[in-house]
Design a protein around this motif. Sequence first.
Motif, PDB file in Angstrom:
ATOM      1  N   ASP A 198       0.821  -1.215   0.000  1.00 42.93           N
ATOM      2  CA  ASP A 198       0.000   0.000   0.000  1.00 42.93           C
ATOM      3  C   ASP A 198       0.852   1.262   0.000  1.00 42.93           C
ATOM      4  O   ASP A 198       0.408   2.329   0.449  1.00 42.93           O
ATOM      5  CB  ASP A 198      -0.955   0.036   1.205  1.00 42.93           C
ATOM      6  CG  ASP A 198      -2.013  -1.052   1.158  1.00 42.93           C
ATOM      7  OD1 ASP A 198      -2.404  -1.447   0.046  1.00 42.93           O
ATOM      8  OD2 ASP A 198      -2.449  -1.522   2.230  1.00 42.93           O
TER       9      ASP A 198
ATOM     10  N   LYS B 108      -0.778   4.287  -1.564  1.00 44.54           N
ATOM     11  CA  LYS B 108      -1.885   4.820  -0.777  1.00 44.54           C
ATOM     12  C   LYS B 108      -1.380   5.625   0.409  1.00 44.54           C
ATOM     13  O   LYS B 108      -2.017   6.597   0.824  1.00 44.54           O
ATOM     14  CB  LYS B 108      -2.777   3.680  -0.292  1.00 44.54           C
ATOM     15  CG  LYS B 108      -3.629   3.036  -1.372  1.00 44.54           C
ATOM     16  CD  LYS B 108      -4.534   1.965  -0.790  1.00 44.54           C
ATOM     17  CE  LYS B 108      -5.403   1.339  -1.863  1.00 44.54           C
ATOM     18  NZ  LYS B 108      -6.286   0.277  -1.288  1.00 44.54           N
TER      19      LYS B 108
ATOM     20  N   GLN C 173      -0.781  -2.173  -7.116  1.00 42.34           N
ATOM     21  CA  GLN C 173      -0.745  -2.835  -5.819  1.00 42.34           C
ATOM     22  C   GLN C 173      -2.074  -3.463  -5.440  1.00 42.34           C
ATOM     23  O   GLN C 173      -2.122  -4.312  -4.555  1.00 42.34           O
ATOM     24  CB  GLN C 173      -0.280  -1.845  -4.744  1.00 42.34           C
ATOM     25  CG  GLN C 173       1.184  -1.452  -4.932  1.00 42.34           C
ATOM     26  CD  GLN C 173       1.728  -0.572  -3.835  1.00 42.34           C
ATOM     27  OE1 GLN C 173       1.065   0.363  -3.396  1.00 42.34           O
ATOM     28  NE2 GLN C 173       2.941  -0.864  -3.386  1.00 42.34           N
ATOM     29  N   SER C 174      -3.143  -3.085  -6.107  1.00 39.57           N
ATOM     30  CA  SER C 174      -4.404  -3.786  -5.892  1.00 39.57           C
ATOM     31  C   SER C 174      -4.391  -5.139  -6.593  1.00 39.57           C
ATOM     32  O   SER C 174      -5.018  -6.095  -6.138  1.00 39.57           O
ATOM     33  CB  SER C 174      -5.583  -2.935  -6.395  1.00 39.57           C
ATOM     34  OG  SER C 174      -5.579  -2.840  -7.805  1.00 39.57           O
TER      35      SER C 174
ATOM     36  N   ILE D 139      -1.067   2.570  -7.236  1.00 41.73           N
ATOM     37  CA  ILE D 139      -2.244   2.158  -6.461  1.00 41.73           C
ATOM     38  C   ILE D 139      -2.969   1.019  -7.179  1.00 41.73           C
ATOM     39  O   ILE D 139      -3.339   0.007  -6.566  1.00 41.73           O
ATOM     40  CB  ILE D 139      -3.195   3.349  -6.246  1.00 41.73           C
ATOM     41  CG1 ILE D 139      -2.604   4.327  -5.224  1.00 41.73           C
ATOM     42  CG2 ILE D 139      -4.568   2.860  -5.758  1.00 41.73           C
ATOM     43  CD1 ILE D 139      -3.433   5.569  -5.012  1.00 41.73           C
ATOM     44  N   GLU D 140      -3.168   1.159  -8.489  1.00 42.31           N
ATOM     45  CA  GLU D 140      -3.828   0.105  -9.266  1.00 42.31           C
ATOM     46  C   GLU D 140      -2.976  -1.162  -9.289  1.00 42.31           C
ATOM     47  O   GLU D 140      -3.493  -2.278  -9.136  1.00 42.31           O
ATOM     48  CB  GLU D 140      -4.087   0.598 -10.686  1.00 42.31           C
ATOM     49  CG  GLU D 140      -5.089   1.726 -10.796  1.00 42.31           C
ATOM     50  CD  GLU D 140      -6.459   1.321 -10.273  1.00 42.31           C
ATOM     51  OE1 GLU D 140      -6.861   0.162 -10.492  1.00 42.31           O
ATOM     52  OE2 GLU D 140      -7.117   2.158  -9.637  1.00 42.31           O
TER      53      GLU D 140
ATOM     54  N   ASP E 215      -3.952 -10.994  -7.062  1.00 38.05           N
ATOM     55  CA  ASP E 215      -5.211 -11.087  -6.327  1.00 38.05           C
ATOM     56  C   ASP E 215      -6.217 -11.855  -7.185  1.00 38.05           C
ATOM     57  O   ASP E 215      -6.373 -11.564  -8.376  1.00 38.05           O
ATOM     58  CB  ASP E 215      -5.738  -9.678  -6.040  1.00 38.05           C
ATOM     59  CG  ASP E 215      -6.958  -9.674  -5.141  1.00 38.05           C
ATOM     60  OD1 ASP E 215      -7.931 -10.362  -5.465  1.00 38.05           O
ATOM     61  OD2 ASP E 215      -6.927  -8.975  -4.113  1.00 38.05           O
TER      62      ASP E 215
ATOM     63  N   PRO F 194      -0.803  -7.277  -4.326  1.00 37.68           N
ATOM     64  CA  PRO F 194      -0.746  -6.570  -3.036  1.00 37.68           C
ATOM     65  C   PRO F 194       0.456  -6.876  -2.166  1.00 37.68           C
ATOM     66  O   PRO F 194       0.784  -6.086  -1.284  1.00 37.68           O
ATOM     67  CB  PRO F 194      -2.034  -7.025  -2.345  1.00 37.68           C
ATOM     68  CG  PRO F 194      -2.358  -8.344  -2.965  1.00 37.68           C
ATOM     69  CD  PRO F 194      -1.909  -8.243  -4.388  1.00 37.68           C
TER      70      PRO F 194
ATOM     71  N   TYR G 104      -8.476 -10.412  -9.860  1.00 41.00           N
ATOM     72  CA  TYR G 104      -7.947  -9.981 -11.153  1.00 41.00           C
ATOM     73  C   TYR G 104      -7.512 -11.182 -11.994  1.00 41.00           C
ATOM     74  O   TYR G 104      -6.494 -11.138 -12.674  1.00 41.00           O
ATOM     75  CB  TYR G 104      -6.773  -9.026 -10.948  1.00 41.00           C
ATOM     76  CG  TYR G 104      -7.179  -7.696 -10.371  1.00 41.00           C
ATOM     77  CD1 TYR G 104      -7.579  -6.645 -11.193  1.00 41.00           C
ATOM     78  CD2 TYR G 104      -7.190  -7.495  -8.994  1.00 41.00           C
ATOM     79  CE1 TYR G 104      -7.959  -5.420 -10.661  1.00 41.00           C
ATOM     80  CE2 TYR G 104      -7.571  -6.272  -8.450  1.00 41.00           C
ATOM     81  CZ  TYR G 104      -7.953  -5.250  -9.285  1.00 41.00           C
ATOM     82  OH  TYR G 104      -8.342  -4.043  -8.761  1.00 41.00           O
TER      83      TYR G 104
END
Length: 226
Positions: A103, A106, A158-159, A155-156, A171, A162, A174
């Motif tokens: 994160d 973020k 790391q989504s 940010i995208e 993840d 993660p 995705y």
Amino acid sequence: MASRIDRDVVVETALRLLNETGLDGLSLRRIAKELDVQAPALYWHFKNKQELLDEMATAFFRRLFATTMPAGEPGAAGRWPSWQEMVVRSCAVFRRELLKYRDGAKVISGTRMTDDSFAAPLEHFLGRFVEAGFTAAEGARAWWTAYNYTIGMVIEEQSVHPDPGHPEVRDPAYDLDDRERRLAATYPLAAGAGRTLFGDSQEAFESGLRIIVAGIEAMRGERKGS
């Protein structure tokens, strides 16, 4: 109790815990437990989590600029061969450092610097733009755009990935094959875009950065043409 720790110790501990807890799990109470002190000891230094995040972001940038800035006085060209190279290289390093922390982007997003350590690097970047023929305002807008693009992309990224310790792990939300199966029949273009948007993060970042550099060049060209 407060004399046992200082702000730097709290920040270092918070950055270290970030990969374990993520931003949502990072709290002053969790940090206090790690430091083996009572939570009120931390409130002596930080009134709330946002103040801590501001200090974490400031410490992050202080280290980043100390290790990546070209030699020379603020505003000098330093080792950057061109403003284009400055934008590409500095944003690439920025992305790489953000990806080291879970994160990380973020944490940086929406924070306020707690000292003026950002000013010398910013002076350097803007000076390079001015030397290349941009106005100071144009240089500021160009840098701000590239900077915010980098944060948004990370940010995208790391989504999708993660865990900085295992960047190859995706993840499950995705899953590109599943996404294509669901969308292909009705939305074929959207289905095909998935691998461009969520596939090779490095390639996606570099492609977007090239678009931004081209846009900055076009902006200057329009002004000269007018």
